[in-house]
Design a protein around this motif. Structure first.
Motif, mmCIF file in Angstrom:
data_model
loop_
_atom_site.group_PDB
_atom_site.id
_atom_site.type_symbol
_atom_site.label_atom_id
_atom_site.label_comp_id
_atom_site.label_asym_id
_atom_site.label_seq_id
_atom_site.Cartn_x
_atom_site.Cartn_y
_atom_site.Cartn_z
ATOM 1 N N GLY A 43 0.778 -1.223 0.000
ATOM 2 C CA GLY A 43 0.000 0.000 0.000
ATOM 3 C C GLY A 43 0.812 1.277 0.000
ATOM 4 N N ALA A 44 2.112 1.208 0.200
ATOM 5 C CA ALA A 44 2.926 2.415 0.247
ATOM 6 C C ALA A 44 3.473 2.738 -1.138
ATOM 7 N N GLU A 45 3.777 4.006 -1.340
ATOM 8 C CA GLU A 45 4.365 4.436 -2.610
ATOM 9 C C GLU A 45 5.841 4.733 -2.420
ATOM 10 N N VAL A 46 6.618 4.393 -3.421
ATOM 11 C CA VAL A 46 8.041 4.670 -3.420
ATOM 12 C C VAL A 46 8.331 5.630 -4.565
ATOM 13 N N LEU A 288 10.118 1.412 5.200
ATOM 14 C CA LEU A 288 10.582 1.806 6.524
ATOM 15 C C LEU A 288 11.766 2.756 6.408
ATOM 16 N N PRO A 289 12.188 3.394 7.504
ATOM 17 C CA PRO A 289 13.334 4.314 7.439
ATOM 18 C C PRO A 289 14.609 3.609 7.010
ATOM 19 N N ARG A 325 13.850 6.464 2.777
ATOM 20 C CA ARG A 325 12.974 5.307 2.974
ATOM 21 C C ARG A 325 13.494 4.153 2.127
ATOM 22 N N VAL A 326 13.182 2.950 2.599
ATOM 23 C CA VAL A 326 13.645 1.757 1.907
ATOM 24 C C VAL A 326 12.522 0.725 1.921
ATOM 25 N N VAL A 327 12.393 -0.023 0.833
ATOM 26 C CA VAL A 327 11.383 -1.064 0.709
ATOM 27 C C VAL A 327 12.035 -2.398 1.061
ATOM 28 N N GLY A 339 13.583 2.028 14.719
ATOM 29 C CA GLY A 339 13.988 2.992 13.708
ATOM 30 C C GLY A 339 14.229 4.342 14.321
ATOM 31 N N TRP A 340 15.138 5.103 13.757
ATOM 32 C CA TRP A 340 15.442 6.420 14.327
ATOM 33 C C TRP A 340 15.806 7.394 13.209
#
Length: 340
Positions: A43-46, A288-289, A325-327, A339-340
């Motif tokens: 569901g996320a866009e990159v 995610l970060p 961001r990374v998939v 994550g930070w």
């Protein structure tokens, strides 16, 4: 009580105090606070960002159809020109001489044809009067046919020479802007040698270079967000129109053309732009970060908080990266990842 007895009692009391202190339990330090993110799959866009340059969809390399020395140039780089406008001219002296020769050959062929026609008419009359043989008449007919063919050939060569005379003027094939000039006045050029590039500005687009590991993520018809450096705050939506099937020999990247259905006012060929291509992530991947990745050897991992509030390393596979961001693939929905 003697001094030795007092010393012994004192030393024994000190040992008891020391032993008592050693049996005390020190308080455990509080657990460190960490930031975490709950894993959500799909569901996320990159977004992948590329530098781009504004190009014309139709760019024509102009060249003379005949060779010669450039006598004049009337257009400069950046000039807007109209279809049919003369941009360069060649010295026409040699071409004019050829044209005069071809015109003279046409007149000579016409005279020969007239003579052959007259002879054929005379021999036809003599043959009808039984004054000459059929063979003699056939010879005159053959001579006439040859003269007629020579005349048509001379006319074709003359027409070609006249066309060559008109080719000494290089004209714009459409309205547009002169993007480059590769020949100077006084230079001798050959037929077909590129001398100018004309960009038609009625349909502009942008071009990006996509590395080979990202080519499969780009598809014709995919939407893109385009921002122009020279036009601050000006953005538009483009559509991927064409993807090169062969990589550039120097950069090993693939050229991708993005059409601009509604280009903003003021864009010109050669301007730079920033292009964002967006794509949805797969159903079994999480975005995610980038800072959450932890490398152990050649294996990428992340720290996951289990049910006992303890950390454990979880191996993941990196599918793509965009900015910070990374998939990732290999996580479960609902897991808490540091994550930070």
């Amino acid at each position: 009580m003697g001094k030795k007895t007092i010393f012994a009692l004192t030393f024994g009391a000190a040992l008891l105090l020391t032993a008592g202190c050693g049996q005390k339990t020190l308080p455990e330090p509080p657990a460190p606070l960490v930031k975490y993110e709950t894993v959500r799959l799909g569901g996320a866009e990159v977004a992948s960002t590329y530098g781009a340059a504004v190009r014309g969809r139709y760019e024509t390399t102009l060249a003379f159809q005949v060779g010669g020395r450039i006598a004049s140039r009337t257009a400069a780089i950046g000039d807007r020109v109209q279809a049919g406008e003369v941009l360069m001219t060649l010295d026409p002296k040699d071409v004019m001489q050829t044209a005069r020769q071809s015109a003279a050959q046409v007149e000579a062929a016409r005279a020969q044809l007239a003579l052959a026609r007259s002879n054929l008419a005379r021999y036809t009359a003599l043959y009808q009067a039984d004054a000459v043989s059929a063979m003699a008449l056939e010879q005159q007919q053959t001579a006439y046919d040859a003269a007629a063919a020579s005349y048509e050939n001379a006319r074709a060569q003359d027409e070609q020479a006249q066309n060559a005379l008109s080719y000494t003027q290089l004209t714009a094939n459409a309205d547009g802007v002169i993007a480059s000039i590769s020949a100077k006045t006084g230079q001798v050029v050959g037929a077909g040698m590129p001398v100018m590039t004309l960009v038609q500005t009625d349909e502009l687009e942008v071009e990006i270079s996509v590395p080979e590991n990202q080519r499969q993520a780009v598809a014709v018809g995919q939407r893109a967000e385009v921002a122009f450096w020279a036009l601050e705050g000006s953005r538009t939506t483009g559509v991927v129109r064409e993807i090169a099937s062969v990589a550039d020999s120097a950069s090993r990247t693939y050229a991708v053309r993005i059409a601009l259905p509604n280009p903003p006012a003021g864009i010109l060929p050669g301007m730079t732009a920033r292009v964002e291509l967006r794509e949805g992530s797969a159903a079994d991947t999480a975005t995610l970060p980038l800072s959450a990745l932890y490398q152990t050897g050649d294996t990428p991992c992340v720290w996951v908080i289990d049910e006992d509030h303890r950390l454990r390393l979880q191996q993941v596979a990196v599918e793509a990266a965009s900015g910070n961001r990374v998939v990732l693939r290999g996580l479960t929905a609902g897991e808490r990842m540091v994550g930070w």
